[in-house]
Design a protein around this motif. Sequence first.
Motif, PDB file in Angstrom:
ATOM      1  N   MET A 160       0.725  -1.202   0.149  1.00  0.00           N
ATOM      2  CA  MET A 160       0.024  -0.268  -0.174  1.00  0.00           C
ATOM      3  C   MET A 160       0.902   1.184  -0.022  1.00  0.00           C
ATOM      4  O   MET A 160       0.502   2.132  -0.794  1.00  0.00           O
ATOM      5  CB  MET A 160      -0.834  -0.120   1.005  1.00  0.00           C
ATOM      6  N   HIS A 161       1.982   1.247   0.877  1.00  0.00           N
ATOM      7  CA  HIS A 161       2.827   2.316   0.954  1.00  0.00           C
ATOM      8  C   HIS A 161       3.461   2.619  -0.422  1.00  0.00           C
ATOM      9  O   HIS A 161       3.410   3.751  -0.791  1.00  0.00           O
ATOM     10  CB  HIS A 161       3.857   2.244   2.045  1.00  0.00           C
ATOM     11  N   ALA A 162       3.805   1.578  -0.984  1.00  0.00           N
ATOM     12  CA  ALA A 162       4.467   1.676  -2.424  1.00  0.00           C
ATOM     13  C   ALA A 162       3.613   2.357  -3.549  1.00  0.00           C
ATOM     14  O   ALA A 162       3.955   3.235  -4.239  1.00  0.00           O
ATOM     15  CB  ALA A 162       5.168   0.516  -2.876  1.00  0.00           C
ATOM     16  N   PHE A 163       2.364   2.067  -3.636  1.00  0.00           N
ATOM     17  CA  PHE A 163       1.379   2.406  -4.465  1.00  0.00           C
ATOM     18  C   PHE A 163       1.050   3.772  -4.066  1.00  0.00           C
ATOM     19  O   PHE A 163       0.918   4.564  -5.225  1.00  0.00           O
ATOM     20  CB  PHE A 163       0.196   1.433  -4.553  1.00  0.00           C
ATOM     21  N   ARG A 164       0.742   4.203  -2.845  1.00  0.00           N
ATOM     22  CA  ARG A 164       0.325   5.587  -2.492  1.00  0.00           C
ATOM     23  C   ARG A 164       1.772   6.449  -2.954  1.00  0.00           C
ATOM     24  O   ARG A 164       1.392   7.648  -3.628  1.00  0.00           O
ATOM     25  CB  ARG A 164       0.196   5.642  -0.881  1.00  0.00           C
ATOM     26  N   LEU A 165       2.972   6.132  -2.644  1.00  0.00           N
ATOM     27  CA  LEU A 165       4.002   6.813  -3.219  1.00  0.00           C
ATOM     28  C   LEU A 165       4.088   7.087  -4.776  1.00  0.00           C
ATOM     29  O   LEU A 165       4.305   8.009  -5.292  1.00  0.00           O
ATOM     30  CB  LEU A 165       5.078   6.362  -2.771  1.00  0.00           C
ATOM     31  N   ALA A 166       3.815   5.904  -5.410  1.00  0.00           N
ATOM     32  CA  ALA A 166       3.661   6.015  -6.927  1.00  0.00           C
ATOM     33  C   ALA A 166       2.763   6.757  -7.544  1.00  0.00           C
ATOM     34  O   ALA A 166       2.759   7.262  -8.652  1.00  0.00           O
ATOM     35  CB  ALA A 166       3.750   4.490  -7.389  1.00  0.00           C
ATOM     36  N   SER A 167       1.378   6.600  -6.574  1.00  0.00           N
ATOM     37  CA  SER A 167       0.296   7.430  -7.288  1.00  0.00           C
ATOM     38  C   SER A 167       0.625   8.907  -7.172  1.00  0.00           C
ATOM     39  O   SER A 167      -0.190   9.813  -7.908  1.00  0.00           O
ATOM     40  CB  SER A 167      -0.771   7.048  -6.586  1.00  0.00           C
ATOM     41  N   ARG A 168       1.431   9.596  -6.508  1.00  0.00           N
ATOM     42  CA  ARG A 168       1.778  10.704  -6.140  1.00  0.00           C
ATOM     43  C   ARG A 168       2.806  11.538  -7.111  1.00  0.00           C
ATOM     44  O   ARG A 168       3.172  12.494  -7.246  1.00  0.00           O
ATOM     45  CB  ARG A 168       2.429  11.046  -4.702  1.00  0.00           C
ATOM     46  N   ARG A 169       3.626  10.483  -7.877  1.00  0.00           N
ATOM     47  CA  ARG A 169       4.675  10.987  -8.721  1.00  0.00           C
ATOM     48  C   ARG A 169       4.174  11.135 -10.047  1.00  0.00           C
ATOM     49  O   ARG A 169       3.398  10.585 -10.603  1.00  0.00           O
ATOM     50  CB  ARG A 169       5.717   9.600  -8.796  1.00  0.00           C
ATOM     51  N   PRO A 170       4.413  12.207 -10.892  1.00  0.00           N
ATOM     52  CA  PRO A 170       4.114  12.590 -11.755  1.00  0.00           C
ATOM     53  C   PRO A 170       4.763  11.427 -12.996  1.00  0.00           C
ATOM     54  O   PRO A 170       5.716  10.580 -12.635  1.00  0.00           O
ATOM     55  CB  PRO A 170       5.111  13.896 -12.584  1.00  0.00           C
ATOM     56  N   THR A 171       3.921  10.878 -13.966  1.00  0.00           N
ATOM     57  CA  THR A 171       4.310   9.945 -15.034  1.00  0.00           C
ATOM     58  C   THR A 171       4.810  10.859 -16.353  1.00  0.00           C
ATOM     59  O   THR A 171       4.483  12.062 -16.562  1.00  0.00           O
ATOM     60  CB  THR A 171       2.748   9.130 -15.491  1.00  0.00           C
ATOM     61  N   GLY A 172       5.447  10.106 -16.776  1.00  0.00           N
ATOM     62  CA  GLY A 172       6.100  10.716 -18.126  1.00  0.00           C
ATOM     63  C   GLY A 172       6.929   9.759 -18.852  1.00  0.00           C
ATOM     64  O   GLY A 172       7.452   9.354 -19.519  1.00  0.00           O
TER      65      GLY A 172
END
Length: 172
Positions: A160-172
Motif C-alpha cells: 500500500m505504501h509503495a502504491f501511494r508513493l507511486a500515485s503521487r509521482r508524475p508520470t511521463g
Amino acid sequence: MEIELVAGDITDQHVDAVVNAANSGLLGGGGVDGAIHARGGGEILAACRELRATTYPKGLPTGQAVATIGGELPARWVIHAVGPVYSARQDRSSLLVAAYRNSLRVADELAARQVAFPAISAGAYGWPLDDAARIALATVGGAETSVELVRFVLFSPATMHAFRLASRRPTG
C-alpha cells in the motif's frame, strides 16, 4: 477511469471482475492465486482445467490473461493474468505491462466496468514494490478501456505504501 487504492483482501471485492496473479499452470498456487481458488471454490478450478485441456495445454503464457467464472466470489469473473518473475539481469517490464493491458482487454471483452487488481508479480515473483507500483499505475492509468473503476487491492502495508508513493509521482 477512476483508480482506487484499498487495503484488504481481493476475494472480498464486490466488482465485476477480479484479476488473479496466476501462474501459467492456471491450477492454483500461493498468495493471491491460492486465495482466489480457495474462496472461489471448485468452479474456478474446473474452468481452469478446461482451459488447460483445450485452449492452453502448455499453460497461459507470461503477460497474457484469460477469464473464467467467479465461482463463489462476489465478483462475476476472474481474469487470470500471468506476470513475469523478476530478474535483475533481464528487463521483463514489458511482460508486466502486458499482463495489466491484457487484463483490461479481457475486462472490455466481458463488458466489466469495475475491476479489482492485485499487485501483479510483486509477491512471490519478487518484483520490487516501488517499480511494480509505478508500472501498474502508469499502465492502467494510460490504458484505453471502457473500465470505469480500477481498484488496486493491496494486502500488505508495504505494498500500500509503495502504491501511494507511486500515485503521487508524475508520470511521463
